[in-house]
Design a protein around this motif. Structure first.
Motif, PDB file in Angstrom:
ATOM      1  N   ARG A   1     -12.591 -28.127  -4.194  1.00 32.24           N
ATOM      2  CA  ARG A   1     -12.268 -28.900  -2.991  1.00 32.24           C
ATOM      3  C   ARG A   1     -12.614 -28.138  -1.723  1.00 32.24           C
ATOM      4  O   ARG A   1     -12.775 -26.909  -1.744  1.00 32.24           O
ATOM      5  CB  ARG A   1     -10.775 -29.248  -2.984  1.00 32.24           C
TER       6      ARG A   1
ATOM      7  N   TRP B   1      -0.223 -28.127  -9.605  1.00 33.53           N
ATOM      8  CA  TRP B   1       1.044 -27.726  -8.968  1.00 33.53           C
ATOM      9  C   TRP B   1       1.639 -28.985  -8.338  1.00 33.53           C
ATOM     10  O   TRP B   1       1.001 -29.605  -7.491  1.00 33.53           O
ATOM     11  CB  TRP B   1       0.734 -26.660  -7.914  1.00 33.53           C
TER      12      TRP B   1
ATOM     13  N   LYS C   1     -12.370 -26.144   1.548  1.00 34.86           N
ATOM     14  CA  LYS C   1     -11.472 -25.115   2.073  1.00 34.86           C
ATOM     15  C   LYS C   1     -11.940 -24.767   3.480  1.00 34.86           C
ATOM     16  O   LYS C   1     -13.136 -24.779   3.760  1.00 34.86           O
ATOM     17  CB  LYS C   1     -11.519 -23.837   1.211  1.00 34.86           C
TER      18      LYS C   1
ATOM     19  N   THR D   1      -7.392 -27.183  -8.987  1.00 36.81           N
ATOM     20  CA  THR D   1      -6.436 -28.180  -9.495  1.00 36.81           C
ATOM     21  C   THR D   1      -7.161 -29.239 -10.329  1.00 36.81           C
ATOM     22  O   THR D   1      -8.216 -29.721  -9.938  1.00 36.81           O
ATOM     23  CB  THR D   1      -5.755 -28.873  -8.297  1.00 36.81           C
TER      24      THR D   1
HETATM   25  C1  LIG Z   1       3.251 -26.283  -2.601  1.00 37.37           C
HETATM   26  C2  LIG Z   1       2.267 -27.200  -3.272  1.00 37.37           C
HETATM   27  C3  LIG Z   1       2.647 -28.491  -3.554  1.00 37.37           C
HETATM   28  C4  LIG Z   1       1.773 -29.366  -4.199  1.00 37.37           C
HETATM   29  N1  LIG Z   1       2.231 -30.591  -4.579  1.00 37.37           N
HETATM   30  C5  LIG Z   1       1.407 -31.423  -5.237  1.00 37.37           C
HETATM   31  C6  LIG Z   1       1.907 -32.661  -5.717  1.00 37.37           C
HETATM   32  O1  LIG Z   1       3.081 -32.977  -5.566  1.00 37.37           O
HETATM   33  N2  LIG Z   1       1.046 -33.481  -6.337  1.00 37.37           N
HETATM   34  C7  LIG Z   1      -0.255 -33.141  -6.561  1.00 37.37           C
HETATM   35  O2  LIG Z   1      -0.977 -33.922  -7.165  1.00 37.37           O
HETATM   36  N3  LIG Z   1      -0.760 -31.956  -6.138  1.00 37.37           N
HETATM   37  C8  LIG Z   1       0.049 -31.080  -5.491  1.00 37.37           C
HETATM   38  N4  LIG Z   1      -0.423 -29.854  -5.103  1.00 37.37           N
HETATM   39  C9  LIG Z   1      -1.825 -29.498  -5.377  1.00 37.37           C
HETATM   40  C10 LIG Z   1      -2.665 -29.611  -4.107  1.00 37.37           C
HETATM   41  O3  LIG Z   1      -2.899 -30.963  -3.783  1.00 37.37           O
HETATM   42  C11 LIG Z   1      -4.009 -28.859  -4.300  1.00 37.37           C
HETATM   43  O4  LIG Z   1      -3.740 -27.494  -4.528  1.00 37.37           O
HETATM   44  C12 LIG Z   1      -4.898 -28.995  -3.063  1.00 37.37           C
HETATM   45  O5  LIG Z   1      -5.327 -30.317  -2.902  1.00 37.37           O
HETATM   46  C13 LIG Z   1      -6.113 -28.057  -3.110  1.00 37.37           C
HETATM   47  O6  LIG Z   1      -6.858 -28.236  -4.275  1.00 37.37           O
HETATM   48  P1  LIG Z   1      -7.230 -26.993  -5.203  1.00 37.37           P
HETATM   49  O7  LIG Z   1      -5.947 -26.491  -5.810  1.00 37.37           O
HETATM   50  O8  LIG Z   1      -8.173 -27.548  -6.232  1.00 37.37           O
HETATM   51  O9  LIG Z   1      -7.879 -25.981  -4.325  1.00 37.37           O
HETATM   52  C14 LIG Z   1       0.445 -28.948  -4.499  1.00 37.37           C
HETATM   53  C15 LIG Z   1       0.063 -27.636  -4.191  1.00 37.37           C
HETATM   54  C16 LIG Z   1       0.974 -26.768  -3.609  1.00 37.37           C
HETATM   55  C17 LIG Z   1       0.574 -25.327  -3.357  1.00 37.37           C
END
Ligand SMILES: Cc1cc2nc3c(=O)[nH]c(=O)nc-3n(C[C@H](O)[C@H](O)[C@H](O)COP(=O)(O)O)c2cc1C
Length: 227
Positions: free
Chosen positions: A182, A141, A184, A2
């Motif tokens: 990040r 996301w 895991k 992300t």
């Molecule tokens: C169902 C879902 C909802 C999420 N909602 C948000 C959100 O509203 N705001 C945000 O900044 N990140 C959101 N995320 C991102 C997560 O925070 C992020 O995937 C998580 O911290 C892990 O980081 P990575 O994707 O780098 O592994 C969401 C991810 C998922 C799968």
């Protein structure tokens, strides 16, 4: 991985949107109902308006002392790729439910049908995210800002009919800064062989402790730098 801030000057070619959404189109879904709609937002002023709702909601949550570590949603306004994911909950009828019945028994089936719908849209959305990653983009996301008011504000902006629900927003593009990985959970912490390993069970106290001491770190820090 992300990212929450993108290169604002990059323009996503139309064929990339199409490749990404063709991956979404092929996602699996309960009853093959494909209960999803994708709205590609290309107009900078619309992206900005969406980001303004998020920023306003973030301020409100801070006032309400929700203590959820919220990111800087201004990044939505300058994301090169913005796709709004919507669904139509009337599709729950495509899954096993007792039709025209409002008994408690049917509530149970309806709840499961809603779960099937959400899982289906998530499967399709994840396909889109993977396709974007395969094209070399980073993704963001966003589901957390989906409460009724945000929905009502966003729907007219995008001409989304009343019956549909905005489920989340997918942003993507080249990152503004180098992305980081990040924390895991380890593989052996989440995988069970033949039977659930009781050592993997988190008590409520452990979950509360994690929220209090770890959550903010694992959300916004590199895994090598969370302590
Ligand atoms: C169902 C879902 C909802 C999420 N909602 C948000 C959100 O509203 N705001 C945000 O900044 N990140 C959101 N995320 C991102 C997560 O925070 C992020 O995937 C998580 O911290 C892990 O980081 P990575 O994707 O780098 O592994 C969401 C991810 C998922 C799968």
């Amino acid at each position: 991985m992300t990212v929450r801030a993108f290169d604002p000057d990059y323009e996503v070619p139309r064929e990339h949107y199409e490749l990404i959404l063709d991956a979404a189109r092929h996602g699996p879904s309960g009853a093959n109902a494909q209960p999803w709609h994708y709205i590609v937002v290309t107009k900078p002023e619309t992206k900005l308006k969406i980001s303004e709702y998020f920023v306003a909601e973030q301020r409100r949550r801070a006032r309400l002392k929700m203590k959820f570590p919220t990111p800087d949603y201004r990044g939505v306004g300058t994301a090169p790729g913005v796709i709004v994911v919507a669904s139509d909950f009337r599709w729950v009828r495509a899954f096993p439910v007792l039709r025209d019945d409002d008994s408690p028994l049917n509530d149970m089936y309806k709840e499961n049908a809603e779960r099937i719908l959400l899982q289906s849209v998530a499967a399709s959305t994840m396909s889109a995210h993977l396709a974007a990653a395969a094209l070399g983009y980073n993704v963001w996301w966003i589901t957390a800002i989906g409460q009724q008011e945000a929905q009502e504000a966003m729907k007219p902006l995008l001409g989304i009919p009343e019956d549909l629900s905005v489920l989340d927003i997918m942003c993507f593009g080249p990152p503004k800064k180098a992305p980081y990985k990040r924390w895991k959970k380890r593989l052996d912490e989440i995988v069970n062989w033949d039977r659930f390993d009781p050592a993997h069970y988190w008590t409520e106290e452990q979950i509360e402790e994690w929220i209090r001491t770890r959550r903010h770190r694992v959300m916004y820090r590199d895994e090598s730098n969370i302590d």
